[in-house]
Write an enzyme that holds these catalytic residues in place. Sequence first.
Site, PDB file in Angstrom:
ATOM      1  N   ASP A 142       0.819  -1.208   0.000  1.00 25.35           N
ATOM      2  CA  ASP A 142       0.000   0.000   0.000  1.00 25.35           C
ATOM      3  C   ASP A 142       0.856   1.263   0.000  1.00 25.35           C
ATOM      4  O   ASP A 142       0.336   2.360  -0.200  1.00 25.35           O
ATOM      5  CB  ASP A 142      -0.937   0.014   1.215  1.00 25.35           C
ATOM      6  CG  ASP A 142      -2.389   0.186   0.800  1.00 25.35           C
ATOM      7  OD1 ASP A 142      -2.696  -0.026  -0.378  1.00 25.35           O
ATOM      8  OD2 ASP A 142      -3.207   0.543   1.664  1.00 25.35           O
ATOM      9  N   ASP A 455     -12.119  -5.908   9.713  1.00 23.79           N
ATOM     10  CA  ASP A 455     -12.263  -7.324  10.052  1.00 23.79           C
ATOM     11  C   ASP A 455     -13.511  -7.553  10.897  1.00 23.79           C
ATOM     12  O   ASP A 455     -14.304  -8.460  10.624  1.00 23.79           O
ATOM     13  CB  ASP A 455     -11.014  -7.831  10.767  1.00 23.79           C
ATOM     14  CG  ASP A 455     -10.543  -6.884  11.874  1.00 23.79           C
ATOM     15  OD1 ASP A 455     -11.190  -5.842  12.101  1.00 23.79           O
ATOM     16  OD2 ASP A 455      -9.531  -7.200  12.524  1.00 23.79           O
TER      17      ASP A 455
END
Length: 743
Positions: A142, A455
Amino acid sequence: MSSDKPLHVTHVKTQTIIINRLYTLFHSIAITILLYYRISSILTLRHTKTPQVPFIPHLLIFVSEFILSCIWLLSQSFLWRPITRTVFPERLPQDDQLPSIDVFICTADPQKEPPLGVMNTVLSAMALNYPVGKLSVYLSDDAGCSVTLEALQEAWKFSKTWVPFCKKYGVKTICPEAYFGKGELDDDNKANTVMKIDEFGSEKDRIKEEYELFVRKVIKISESERCVSNKNHSAVVEVMFDESRGDQRQVPLLVYVSREKRPSYPHLFKAGSLNALLRVSSLISNSPYILGLDCDMYCNDENSARQAMCFHLDPKLSSSLAFVQFPQMFHNISKHDIYESELRCTFKTLWQGMDGISGPCLSGTCYYIKREAVLYGLPPSTLKDTSLEKLKQSFGSSTKLIKSLQLKHNAKMDLGKNLTSSLLQETMFLASCVYEKDSKWGIEVGFRYFSVVEDYFTSFITHGKKWVSVYYMPSRPSFLGAGTTSLNDVLIQGTRWTAGLIEVALSRFSPIIYGPSRMPVLQSFFYAWLASFPLAFIPLWILATIPQLSLLYGVTVYPEVKSVFFLVFLSVFVLSNLQHLREIHSTGASLEAWKHEQRVWMMKGITSHLYGSIHAIMEKLGAKEASFLPTNKVIDDDQEKLYQMGMYNFQTSSMFLLPLSSLIILNLLAFVAGIVKVTFQREHINEIFVQTFLSFYITLMGYPVLEGMLIRKDKGRIAPSVSCYSVVISIIILSFGKLLVTY
């Protein structure tokens, strides 16, 4: 696979269940009486309007006790039916019948997440004991840093030596840094029983030399001035593969993915990276199962994939099973573990308890998830019958991506023929900023963007769609990482998690409302507890100030020792701590863990949970944007030394230190005042005992803060300027507190 032999068995922890339910019963009775006492006292005060008995302190303490009681009630969900599991990988089908697996590894900052550690995680994943032709490893960078790509290319070269070595000799510790750094006698002994000692020894020495050369190359690359995050770059996809046929390959497929980044487009954090990997991998390997790993969480056991398949391939469970969650374990935990870095409660209590209902929450790493469970916004069975236009509304404009979804997976893909330039160009389009525009990615498709704790929110939505999950905790840790070793990282991490959880709690997806109609009530209670437990900062702040101010200004807010209601307060305190101690003992931790966990809970509650909740509220009001800071994986020597010695490192923001220091000073003053009153005015001991004890308890838990202000002289102490400001703040609290507690 024999039909009469199960791939796994479940063990219900009957004794633990009985103890937990008895605790819930008795504690519920005590809390009910406590709340009755508070309500009746408040009503009496309002009715009689007695001027000498202030109303506000009693009301605030009732609010604190009520919030803690609600959070406690929700927490009983994971105590209701804890279970453990055993697997039998030897009963799995032959290798040619196993499904393929894609491994997703995410890294975001080469300075906080050193490339050498990331590459060791990549190499460990490539060496899993699984058919090489059915394993593909994807690294999401990223940061868009060319240094990471160069390091990955070196890892690819070394993997051609490392992976065959692990396969040939049955090496269990498949992370080279761990294998060569600490020495693995068990692995060596296992290898020696198969091969001649001289042959294995010489081979190991050769591999070690190659690894040391690899380390030097990666370190040299990492020291480049280019080792910085790039927030403005095009998408990059590079595929590294052995051109041999699947069953003859020596190493798995390795893919580097750096999604496009532009300042004018939303970042979308880790969920955005995972969704880019979902799309890119769908065109390259398209495996039906995915292993999700953080870049610092390496594979420590070669067999985790086969262990996970014991659940995913179970015919009684497979159709409804979304993911198998493994625990996060850490190789650098001190025997003191002052920061609760082991996350003992999460992985040895919470997740086992939830496994007995419909399964645990995703933990962000160390999970084997079914691609269709997280990917499809539509029922997978309807994809072939759905129009192309409607599918594009969900999955975006790529026809090739939609075709891959309809095919579901292609485990025997001939990579040499399929990885054409046009296909690679399409993968870069899938990793671009504009691809998700006017689609349902992150909303109904893939990992959800609604919260920075992607998550938690993704698994909540997944469970709401009637999927279940499984928790498996093997005797040998399947994955190992580096735990946080500084107070600064602990509090920053806690603030980020709190912001994401409270964001969900305050939304239309609030589990207590959204959950019960979509999942078992106990599971919705568990998700509600996860979303709301940071709200304990409210009672923590009240209980750390109001009883103490009341004590200093002669106001009694708790029943006298000779009152029957004192026994109720005593029983609540004793029962909760006995349950905590029993839980710690049953998980094999030392009793010292009780003190450290209590202390960290208070520290986080006073700081991280407060700031994270404020951040979430401001974000809801549009006054602040969501943010994500990766935890620092670079461990300073001084920091590590203090951690291993069990000494807190107070080199953190004054934003965290000032509240902690100020409240500890206030409680110390209240405790001293209580002792003085008890000494010279013994007739008041019954009235002020609880408030004096509470001040003592908080002061005791905060002793490291006092030590950092008054005694320590090392680098990890609290700066004198912070101590001075804390004294000033304490005086301000004392001055304005008088108006509050005497009203």
